[in-house]
Design a protein around this motif. Sequence first.
Motif, short mmCIF file in Angstrom:
data_model
loop_
_atom_site.label_atom_id
_atom_site.label_comp_id
_atom_site.label_asym_id
_atom_site.label_seq_id
_atom_site.Cartn_x
_atom_site.Cartn_y
_atom_site.Cartn_z
N ALA A 159 19.22 -11.59 -20.50
CA ALA A 159 20.53 -11.52 -20.90
C ALA A 159 20.48 -10.86 -22.55
CB ALA A 159 21.16 -12.70 -20.86
N PRO A 160 20.35 -9.73 -22.60
CA PRO A 160 20.22 -9.41 -24.16
C PRO A 160 21.79 -9.39 -24.68
CG PRO A 160 19.60 -7.53 -22.58
CD PRO A 160 19.84 -8.73 -21.59
N ASP A 161 21.54 -9.55 -26.04
CA ASP A 161 22.85 -9.52 -26.84
C ASP A 161 22.72 -9.10 -28.20
OD1 ASP A 161 25.29 -9.81 -28.05
OD2 ASP A 161 25.58 -11.92 -27.49
N THR A 205 17.40 -14.69 -23.63
CA THR A 205 18.59 -14.45 -24.00
C THR A 205 18.61 -14.21 -25.61
OG1 THR A 205 19.48 -16.56 -24.54
CG2 THR A 205 19.76 -16.09 -22.34
N GLY A 206 19.68 -13.45 -25.85
CA GLY A 206 19.82 -13.20 -27.54
C GLY A 206 19.34 -12.01 -27.87
N ARG A 207 18.84 -11.73 -28.91
CA ARG A 207 18.82 -10.13 -29.69
C ARG A 207 17.43 -9.90 -29.36
NH1 ARG A 207 18.25 -8.28 -35.04
NH2 ARG A 207 18.62 -10.30 -35.65
N PHE A 208 17.12 -9.16 -28.35
CA PHE A 208 16.04 -8.32 -27.94
C PHE A 208 16.08 -7.41 -27.21
CE2 PHE A 208 17.17 -11.15 -24.53
CZ PHE A 208 16.65 -10.53 -23.36
N GLU A 209 15.07 -6.26 -27.09
CA GLU A 209 15.17 -5.00 -26.32
C GLU A 209 14.62 -5.26 -24.75
OE1 GLU A 209 13.73 -1.47 -28.05
OE2 GLU A 209 13.62 -2.61 -30.01
N ALA A 210 15.44 -5.44 -23.89
CA ALA A 210 14.92 -6.03 -22.37
C ALA A 210 13.66 -4.93 -21.84
CB ALA A 210 16.16 -5.51 -21.60
N ASP A 211 13.79 -3.53 -22.36
CA ASP A 211 12.44 -2.87 -21.81
C ASP A 211 11.39 -3.41 -22.36
OD1 ASP A 211 14.02 -1.35 -20.37
OD2 ASP A 211 14.29 0.34 -21.74
N HIS A 240 23.73 -17.62 -27.14
CA HIS A 240 22.69 -17.28 -26.65
C HIS A 240 21.85 -18.52 -26.14
CE1 HIS A 240 21.34 -17.56 -30.75
NE2 HIS A 240 20.20 -17.95 -30.34
N ALA A 241 22.10 -19.59 -27.01
CA ALA A 241 21.18 -20.69 -26.68
C ALA A 241 21.88 -21.47 -25.67
CB ALA A 241 21.24 -21.69 -28.02
N THR A 242 23.07 -21.63 -25.75
CA THR A 242 23.73 -22.56 -24.51
C THR A 242 23.37 -21.59 -23.16
OG1 THR A 242 25.31 -23.30 -26.00
CG2 THR A 242 25.98 -23.20 -23.51
N LEU A 243 23.72 -20.39 -23.06
CA LEU A 243 23.55 -19.50 -22.10
C LEU A 243 22.17 -19.65 -21.34
CD1 LEU A 243 24.42 -17.39 -20.25
CD2 LEU A 243 23.93 -15.54 -21.58
N ALA A 244 21.25 -19.75 -22.23
CA ALA A 244 19.76 -19.95 -21.78
C ALA A 244 19.40 -21.39 -21.01
CB ALA A 244 18.77 -19.82 -23.03
N ASP A 245 20.05 -22.31 -21.77
CA ASP A 245 20.04 -23.62 -21.07
C ASP A 245 20.84 -23.57 -19.56
OD1 ASP A 245 18.99 -24.88 -23.22
OD2 ASP A 245 20.96 -25.36 -23.98
N LEU A 246 21.83 -22.94 -19.58
CA LEU A 246 22.59 -23.12 -18.35
C LEU A 246 21.92 -22.16 -17.25
CD1 LEU A 246 26.39 -22.73 -19.56
CD2 LEU A 246 25.26 -24.64 -18.27
N LEU A 247 21.43 -20.81 -17.57
CA LEU A 247 20.70 -20.08 -16.61
C LEU A 247 19.49 -20.93 -16.19
CD1 LEU A 247 20.95 -16.73 -18.47
CD2 LEU A 247 21.83 -17.33 -16.39
#
Length: 908
Positions: A47-49, A218-224, A379-386
């Motif tokens: 989940a990149p953002d 999750t967070g700021r990274f390049e998916a590829d 990004h932190a909460t989303l990672a926990d839930l996923l």
Amino acid sequence: MLKNRYLILVWTLFCIPTVQADISAPVVQRDGISEYRLENGLRVILAPDAASPAIAFNMLYLSGSLADPPGKSGTAHLLEHLLAKGADKQLIEGLNRRGIRFNATTSYDRTRYAALLAAEQGTLDYLIAQEAERMRNTRFGQAELDAEREVVLRELEQTQDVPLTALTQGMLAAAMPGTGFGRPVLGSREELRRIDVEDLRAFYARHYQPGNALIVITGRFEADKALQAIERHFAGLPGQAIAAPRVATSPGKAAVARTEGGNTEWIALAYPLAAASAPANAMLAPLADILASEPHGRLYRELVVADKTAGVVAQTLSFRQGGYFLVAAPLAKGQSMAAAQAALVAQLEGLARQPIDEAELQRFKSSVQPAKARVLKDHATLADLLAEHAALGDWQLFLNHYERIARLTAAEVQQQAQSHFRSDRRIVGELRVASAQSAPREKRDPAPAASPARSSSATAAPTSRVGDGAEPVDLAAFNRQVMAVESTIRRTSLDNGLKLVLRPLPDSGKPVQGVLNLRFGDETGLFGKRALADLVGALLARGTQSHSYQQIVDQVTRMGATVLIKPEGELLTVHFSAGRDDLPTLLELIADILRHPAFPATEFDLAKRLRRTALSQPAAVAALYLNRHAAPYPVGDVRRHAESAEMLVALRPLGRDDVLAFHRDFYGADRGEFVLSGNFDPQQVERQVRRLFGDWNSKARYARPARPYRNVSAARLHVHAEAPRTGYYLARLHFDAGSQSQEQAALFIAERILGRHPLVSRLGQRLREGEKLSYDVRTSIRVDPLDHAGWVAIQADYPLGQGRRLADLVKDEVARLIEHGITEQELEQARQAILHERRLNFGQERGVLSLLQRLLHEGATLQPWAERNEDFARIRLEQVNAAIRKHFRLDTFVEVLADADGETQQRL
């Protein structure tokens, strides 16, 4: 129902290992979240953002304690402890040097390794590579097992002294004795002793492989680039899907669990649930709010307001193959467990007589509606839930949950409640306070008070390879970032003196966050009024002249906002957050709460009553006695650390007129700070704050109560606390903090090396890894630039009966630090870890907000904070060791041991 479960299981077994010709093609996409699969079965959820300041990383194995071998509960958790150190036992040190925050946990359904790191591809690549190594190349023997088992036993003792944890485990054991959820995740002392190294190796070989794992980023990274790194390190590992261990579903029969533990009596009820994926769970979700939330919860009104319990909680324990709906209530002295149980039963099993209505359901829905947008931007909460919902069967469950709740009707909630909350399915839990005599004590071999002397400090800290590829922080770029933030900040003051710091972030999609501090009074005016000041602060949000308590809660909930009011003597702090569009409305509400409280009589009596719970937890008792020794202010002084009994005596004669008079005379915004960060219009906010608070001044004289550095005499106190199995150690090295900036940087480095992290520090290596005396030993440091008072604090848990030995070892380690200093290697490791950590924290909006709040009170900008970065980068070994010798003195070392063997507490 069983047929559907079987079909789901078959689909899982046959679909997870399906070959994907191209990992870059997602198999599922939803709400900006994509799932990919490698040919070996490894699942990857990204989940990149681009707007996020950091990266949250999770490595998840879909096996937890339910997969423990028969008779050997705790296997999965014990293995997690061993693997947390990495394949070459250097992982934790490598993570620490890069400023990566990390943790590992085990539950019934999964084992999870989580990390938060700076948004750098190189750091992410390093973490991915290390996880691949952990998966297949970790080696351990009997010696490592024996050592880590003792650490786990310390953790087990600690959790058994947490009241609600001990009670819940007792209830699950009564419902499913010896099987499934009835077996504790941490294991039992007896079964942990049976686990041998071959058991762990077999579990590792079967469960730690790609077909049983998934990665969440999750967070700021390049998916590829992330996918390429994952494929590079994981694609060559063999994998196959593993069926989840079948758990005998809860029989749904009534049971009673009577447990001793902790220091507070509790009463609880639990009712079995279906698997987390079952639609019925979404229909039951509103009940925790409807029953236990304040002030509208039915149980809150029936139990807390009616003085039958000291509080109430309700929660759903969801697992892949079942779960429980739990309600629990702590009891104050004099409250009847039987009466509380009868009230719980009447409310839960009597819902047919008092059906759920649409207003109650709508109130819950209004709290859920803003949640999804907030989660997807955090990004932190989303990672926990996923990660957690993937462990429950499908990462999409929490998204489906939001949709199902939106469609819920009161009739559906009512039907499920009546179906689940029945006397024939009721599990009762009673927790009585355990005495030290009744709690089992482990027999331990006698040991010397301190380990044999060492010739130098070089062996005190873990060894590691500094040149392992960890990139040093680009200090120039970091400080440019700091000063760029400073250039965007608007600093001003209102005519009445209220100081403002506004940090607009036009591109932020997250809620605006703020802090408002109100400071009032002086030592003379506040003498004898500490209890009254805290009572006034606690009552503010319980109703204004134009809003009831319920209306305030409902309005904040509908906006998806938060408001937290914390009174602390001469200071009142309001933390708040809201979306950009709702911020003006929230500020109006906060002003109404602060300036026009109604102090309703009913809430006044309740607030006084809720403060009667006695202070008994070891950590709180230790803090009280240490503070009293180091700062022995007299009774009535606002700076005094007062225990509950003393506060209750002060509260007893107070009436509503006293509260009204204190608010009228002391409250105002002329001596305060307002800090705001997020997406808002700074001109509009400044105008609004000026209108709301610019004419509000305290009538009382203000002078900040000073807490200056004082010469503190060394002491060791052993005081009584109500915990049957464990104790708590708290100590401080006091020093004068009025030294130059570089000396302070040296002390921060020394503190970090001594004990900042339980696994990567001298104290951690000696007390946890070496002596196995403490599960969680760590240090912290405080430097007050206004009063020049500073200290290094040391805290640790210990088994009952081992406190003095632990204290001797701590003191010995501190003495070694003073005598021998640190090494060049330790300095370089600590320097890089501190700079990486400061950069990570500075990238978090909450971190910057907290920093700005502190600096505003101190009258500083971000410039000296950037200069401190330079101090850390340039400081030399001889400077650190000289600062240690100058400021760390054992004749200022105050220690407190708090446990059931301690002396009866005396007034200080």
